[in-house]
Each structure stands twice: as structure tokens, then as C-alpha cells.
Scaffold this active site. Structure first.
Site, PDB file in Angstrom:
ATOM      1  N   GLU A 343       1.644   9.149  -4.881  1.00  0.00           N
ATOM      2  CA  GLU A 343       1.744  10.375  -4.080  1.00  0.00           C
ATOM      3  C   GLU A 343       2.147  11.593  -4.912  1.00  0.00           C
ATOM      4  O   GLU A 343       3.126  12.277  -4.595  1.00  0.00           O
ATOM      5  CB  GLU A 343       2.756  10.166  -2.946  1.00  0.00           C
TER       6      GLU A 343
HETATM    7  C1  ACM Z   1       4.877   4.444  -1.383  1.00  0.00           C
HETATM    8  O1  ACM Z   1       5.109   3.919  -0.274  1.00  0.00           O
HETATM    9  N1  ACM Z   1       4.747   5.744  -1.480  1.00  0.00           N
HETATM   10  C2  ACM Z   1       4.732   3.646  -2.581  1.00  0.00           C
END
Ligand code: ACM
Length: 636
Positions: A343
Site C-alpha cells: 500500500e
Molecule cells: C496489509 O494488510 N496492508 C498488508
């Protein structure tokens, strides 16, 4: 009742408990094989305990301490066992022929022999403890068996996020104790995030001076209202982190630290703004964070989510990260260092003239390739120090670093793609129940969670080896992990509520062969007994709802509702008038017979109360004999 009669009844109860659990002697995770033989070993005060070497002595002390609590007496520890003497013997003779972490237990009427070395002997002791029934008249009767056991996966992990909320080391140790008991061998410690940097780094003191505190809790920011002003802070000193590493190692658990990069780095950037592409740009402030006001600066994030302000891939940042990692690897001896990689929005990298010029210079065609360049530099640095990296599955984007292990969280696709590229994989797909921040039932009594639905049965049903992989590719799946993110988990009690019993289901899919899985036996026989143990140990587990109760409406006129208590020694209470059940409601003692007149409905509501008083959520079953729906409104 006279004493002999009471002993006889206890013996009957105890025998029937064993008759049910012959297949696995109550052990979680269920062993690879158990062969029953004739007779029993009767553990009483005359039995001696024998072991060899320092490791053997440590393990026999562990077993003896357990016997003291279980039997009320300690066994005499001896060097040599005289002929015909009843004994428990811990040995490493023959252990070299066993698979890694494997062990055997041989119970005959005269001896119990635990064979293994290192983790194997430790796991033999865990199984021996689990297979001991309660004492009757100062004796513990253990059936004669041959157990042969070893793990399906080398990597059996669980992640705890201590960044969204901070958890004290006393809790981390208590958590590790339970992991060891269930043969989970990896504790992934998520130490850095947008919302908090939790590890002392001596070269960069502001990481914890600034980065370990935020003025508001995330709780309540989504989905509802909240108490924004509760400060959240805390970090581990290096000595404390080392203490955890040592504590875990004594229980054959490896601690893998996670240092998030290049995203989820707001806390580090708040401490050292020059790590950003835009040091002078303010932190994005959500309109849901009223305490932030008009502050113009970089902040430790108050809300959860994904933020554009990520590390700039400058030489200054790489020097910073290398210095941080130098201190990290001095604390954590693990083969793996988790470097995050998930992310990381590319917005700032797209806007940054520095990043665009760097991409041109390095011939990188897009920002995903820039991320790959970032990760590969870090991998090279860590490989040079003898360590390997694990990253979340986004590290596939833009090209995998040559030696990286992929943690597949966005479903199984990342894990499959990585295994097809001959990279090691750890499966932890949120969609398959491995995100244990998700809720455990559909009851409105469930506490606020981040969303999702992951009852323990969902984890239990999961096979970490995707069917689409070829036999050759399957060997790259080195293990499975459950993740406890803590945006909505503020206290140790709530963390335990999320973790248990789901980590017990994880333990079985991580250790036991698929052919040995048996959900009915797990839920109805073993779990109730293990939950009673956790209850005694003051672990705040989620109390399962009654076994056999449907949370879907049932139709008909005559019902017989046959339930089982999901925690040994616990009770089920129920109501049929829509009221909320408590100890004052009907106590379930036998199948409930309900007759519902034509055109009417009844609402069965239940609650389970564990021996300590811990409660389940309320479960409702609508019993409908053709009535219109709107008439059956439960009173809250
Ligand atoms: C995650 O849940 N962002 C690895």
C-alpha cells in the site's frame, strides 16, 4: 456421595472423554499419527523423570513444573533409570532421523519416552502436557500409544500490529506463551506504521521521541463516532525488544521484525521530514480528525488508511534505512527481516521532480519499477548482512527482488504468482479468514471491528497450498500466517478476544496433515477443553456460540434444539420470549422442545457463559411456522 462411587463416576466421565478423543488425545494441532496400544501408563508419585544434556534438563524441568500443577506433586529427576522403574524419559537418541521439529512419544505401561531435539523435544513436551487428563485420586492415567509427529509447514506464523495501538511487553510475553503451546513458531512483530514507530533506534532518537505518540485514537474514526482525544503512545527500548527475542527463542519462536517501507511511513516522516519527497508539505489531515485543527506540519497519522506521503528514494533515505536496519539486525537474529512494501501510493513519486529524474537516470519505466528499485536496494543491503527479506505481495509489482519471500495477503493471487516465479511464499489471505481483526460472528453484540467476517471455522477450512500450483511449485509455499491488525484493538483483552480461538485453528492448518483435519472433532471435542484451559489462564478468548445452533431461521411447527456447550464446564442459557438471555434465563440441560402454533414464530436466544464468567455474544434462531416477518422483533 460416597467416595468410591464418586471416583467410579469420575473414572467413567474421564474414560468417555478419552473415548471421544482417541484420534488425537485432545492435542491441538492434531499429530501426524497416533497408534493405540494396550494398557495405560499410570502417573503417580513413584514415577521418575530422566533426561540428558542441558536441553533435556530444561525440557524435563518444564514438564515437571506442569506435572506439579496437574498432579499436585513433582517427579524425582534421576540420571539413570533402574530396571523396572516407572519413568518418563526425555531423549535425543534417534532424533537425528526425525524430520525438522519432529518428535515421537511412546507410552507403554512402564514408560513414557519423548524423543526429539531442540524444537522437536519442546513440542514433544507440549503434546505430553496436552494429552494428560485430570488426576483421579492423585493418579493420571495416560493410554499406551505411539505418536509420530512433525509439521506440515516450516513457517507457522502470526503477526501482531503494535503500531496502531501499543501493547506492553508483559502482554507480548503472555501471547508468545500461547503460540508456543500450539507449535506456532514465528512471531511477526509489526513495529512501524503511519500511526506509530515503536522501536528505539539510537541513531535516530526522534523516531520514538516524535514518532511513537499520536494525540488521538483511531478508534471511532470509522465507521462511527469516537473519542478522538485519547493519546496513544509507547515504544520498546532495544533492551526490551532483545528480552522478547530471548523469551521467544526459549520457546522456539523466531521474532521477525517489520520495518515498513516505502509506504506506511508517516511516523518516521513526522520525525524526520527530509525522508519525504516534499518535506515542507503538511500531513494530509482527514476532516474526521478535529484535534489536528490547522496544524501545519508533518504528523504521526491519527486515522488509519493509506497515505501519499511515503519515503523519497534518495541517498539520504537509503542511508537512514541502512542505519536503522543495522540496529534492527543487531536486535533480531532472525533470517528474515520484513520490509513491508504494501500500500505505497505512487502519487508523490509521480509529482516529485527528484523521483522522475531518478527514474529516467535508472531507466525505470514507471513508479512500480521505482518501488522495485527501492526494495531491491534494501534487499541487496540485507542480503549483504546475511539476511533475507519478506514483503507483502505488492513487492511483485514492478518486478520481484531476486531473493524475496512474498507474503500473500490480497487473496492468494500474489502467492501463486510468486511460487510460479520460484519464490518462497507465506500465505495469509484476508479473504480466507487469516485476518483475525475481522469479526467472528454476525451477532450485533460483536465489538466494533474493521469489517470482514472470519470465524475460526473459516481459517480451519483453509488449505494454504493453492490447487493451481504444480507439485514443483507447491514446495515454495513455506507456510501460513494469521494477522492481527489493531486499528480497532486498543487493549490486550481485545487482542486476546480476536486471537483465540482463531490461533488454535491456525495452528492445526499450519502443522497437521490435511487428511487429519476434522472440524467436528476440533470444535466439539478438543476446542471446549482447550478453551477451559485458556479460561483458567485468564486469557480473554472469544466464547463460541452454542454448538448446533443455527443463526439462520428454521421453519416448522415442532422443534427439538439439540445444543452442546462449546467450553468445558460452561453453561448455555436461553430465552424464548425475545428477552436477552443471562444467568437468569433458562439453563440448557437437555434438547429444547418448542412447539410453534401455525402462523406464529418464536425467537430462541442463547448465551454461553464460561466457568470464569466470560460470555459469548447472543445468538438468535428464528423458529417460524408461517408467520409474517414483522411480528418477531427481538427486544434488546
Ligand atoms: C496489509 O494488510 N496492508 C498488508
Amino acid at each position: 456421595m460416597n467416595k468410591i462411587l464418586s471416583i467410579f463416576i469420575c473414572a467413567l466421565i474421564s474414560t468417555s472423554a478419552y473415548a471421544q478423543s482417541d484420534v488425537n488425545l485432545g492435542i491441538i494441532p492434531t499429530p501426524v499419527s497416533i497408534k493405540k496400544n494396550n494398557g495405560n501408563f499410570v502417573l503417580d508419585r513413584t514415577v521418575v523423570l530422566s533426561s540428558t544434556g542441558t536441553e533435556g534438563a530444561k525440557m524435563s524441568d518444564l514438564l515437571n513444573a506442569f506435572i506439579v500443577t496437574k498432579a499436585g506433586f513433582a517427579l524425582r529427576e534421576v540420571k539413570d533409570v533402574p530396571a523396572k522403574q516407572k519413568a518418563i524419559i526425555l531423549t535425543s537418541v534417534g532424533a537425528d532421523k526425525l524430520p525438522a521439529e519432529g518428535y515421537t512419544i511412546r507410552v507403554t505401561p512402564n514408560q513414557i519416552i519423548l524423543t526429539g531435539k531442540g524444537a522437536g523435544l519442546f513440542y514433544a513436551v507440549q503434546s505430553a502436557m496436552q494429552m494428560m487428563p485430570d488426576k483421579i485420586a492423585d493418579k493420571i492415567t495416560i493410554p499406551a500409544v505411539d505418536i509420530n509427529d512433525y509439521p506440515r509447514f516450516n513457517y507457522r506464523g502470526t503477526m501482531l500490529d503494535v503500531s496502531r495501538h501499543f501493547f506492553p511487553i508483559s502482554f507480548v510475553k503472555k501471547y508468545i506463551d500461547q503460540l508456543a503451546y500450539y507449535k506456532i513458531n514465528t512471531f511477526h512483530w509489526h513495529l512501524t506504521e503511519d500511526q506509530g514507530w515503536r522501536l528505539e533506534i539510537k541513531k535516530y532518537p526522534k523516531l520514538t521521541q516524535v514518532g511513537s505518540t499520536r494525540p488521538g485514537t483511531i478508534i471511532g474514526n470509522y465507521p462511527g463516532k469516537g473519542n478522538y482525544l485519547t493519546e496513544v503512545k509507547g515504544y520498546y527500548t532495544q533492551d526490551e525488544a532483545k528480552e522478547i527475542v530471548k523469551y521467544a527463542a526459549e520457546k522456539y519462536i523466531t521474532v521477525i521484525p517489520e520495518i515498513e517501507l516505502p509506504g506506511h511511513a508517516s511516523a518516521a516522516i513526522a520525525a524526520y521530514p527530509e525522508l519525504s519527497c516534499f518535506p515542507d508539505r503538511d500531513t494530509f489531515i482527514s476532516d474526521k480528525t478535529p484535534w489536528a485543527g490547522n496544524k501545519k506540519e508533518k504528523l504521526v497519522q491519527q486515522t488509519w488508511g493509506v497515505f501519499d506521503d511515503i519515503f523519497v528514494p534518495s541517498e539520504n533515505t537509503f542511508t537512514f534505512l541502512e542505519n536503522v536496519l543495522n540496529e534492527v539486525i543487531a536486535i533480531f537474529p532472525s533470517k528474515y527481516i520484513h520490509i513491508g512494501g504494501d500500500e505505497a501510493p505512487k502519487t508523490y513519486w509521480k509529482e516529485s521532480p527528484f523521483c522522475q529524474a531518478l527514474m529516467k537516470e535508472k531507466g525505470l519505466k514507471d513508479e512500480h519499477e521505482l518501488q522495485s528499485y527501492f526494495i531491491q536496494r534494501i534487499e541487496k543491503y540485507l542480503n549483504g548482512k546475511g539476511r533475507s527479506i519478506i514483503g507483502w505481495d505488492e513487492i511483485l509489482e514492478g518486478g520481484l527482488a531476486p531473493n524475496a519471500t512474498v507474503m500473500s495477503w490480497r487473496g492468494e493471487a500474489g502467492g501463486i504468482a510468486a511460487a510460479q516465479q520460484n519464490h518462497d511464499v507465506i500465505m495469509t489471505p484476508g479473504s480466507m479468514g487469516l485476518y483475525i481483526d475481522h469479526k467472528q460472528s454476525n451477532s450485533p453484540d460483536e465489538p466494533v471491528t474493521i469489517g470482514g467476517f472470519a470465524p475460526y471455522q473459516k481459517i480451519y477450512a483453509y488449505d494454504p497450498i493453492p490447487k493451481v500450483l504444480t507439485a514443483d511449485q507447491r514446495k515454495y509455499v513455506i507456510g501460513v500466517q494469521a494477522n492481527l491488525w489493531t486499528e480497532y484493538v486498543k487493549t490486550p483483552e481485545k487482542a486476546e478476544n480476536h486471537a483465540f480461538p482463531r490461533l488454535l485453528a491456525l495452528s492445526e492448518i499450519a502443522w497437521s496433515p490435511v487428511e487429519r483435519k476434522d472440524l467436528k472433532n476440533f470444535s466439539e471435542d478438543r476446542l471446549p477443553r482447550h478453551l477451559a484451559r485458556l479460561d483458567k489462564m485468564n486469557v480473554n478468548f472469544w466464547v463460541p456460540t452454542p454448538i448446533g445452533q443455527s443463526d439462520k431461521p428454521l421453519t416448522g411447527g415442532d422443534f427439538t434444539i439439540d445444543l452442546k456447550v462449546p467450553v468445558s464446564g460452561g453453561k448455555i442459557y436461553y430465552s424464548l420470549d425475545g428477552s436477552r438471555p443471562s444467568e437468569n434465563a433458562f439453563l440448557y440441560t437437555a434438547p429444547i422442545k418448542v412447539t410453534v402454533p401455525q402462523g406464529e414464530k418464536r425467537l430462541l436466544r442463547t448465551i454461553v457463559i464460561a466457568p470464569s464468567g466470560k460470555r459469548s455474544v447472543t445468538t438468535e434462531t428464528l423458529l417460524n411456522n408461517g408467520a409474517p416477518e414483522e411480528k418477531t422483533e427481538a427486544k434488546k
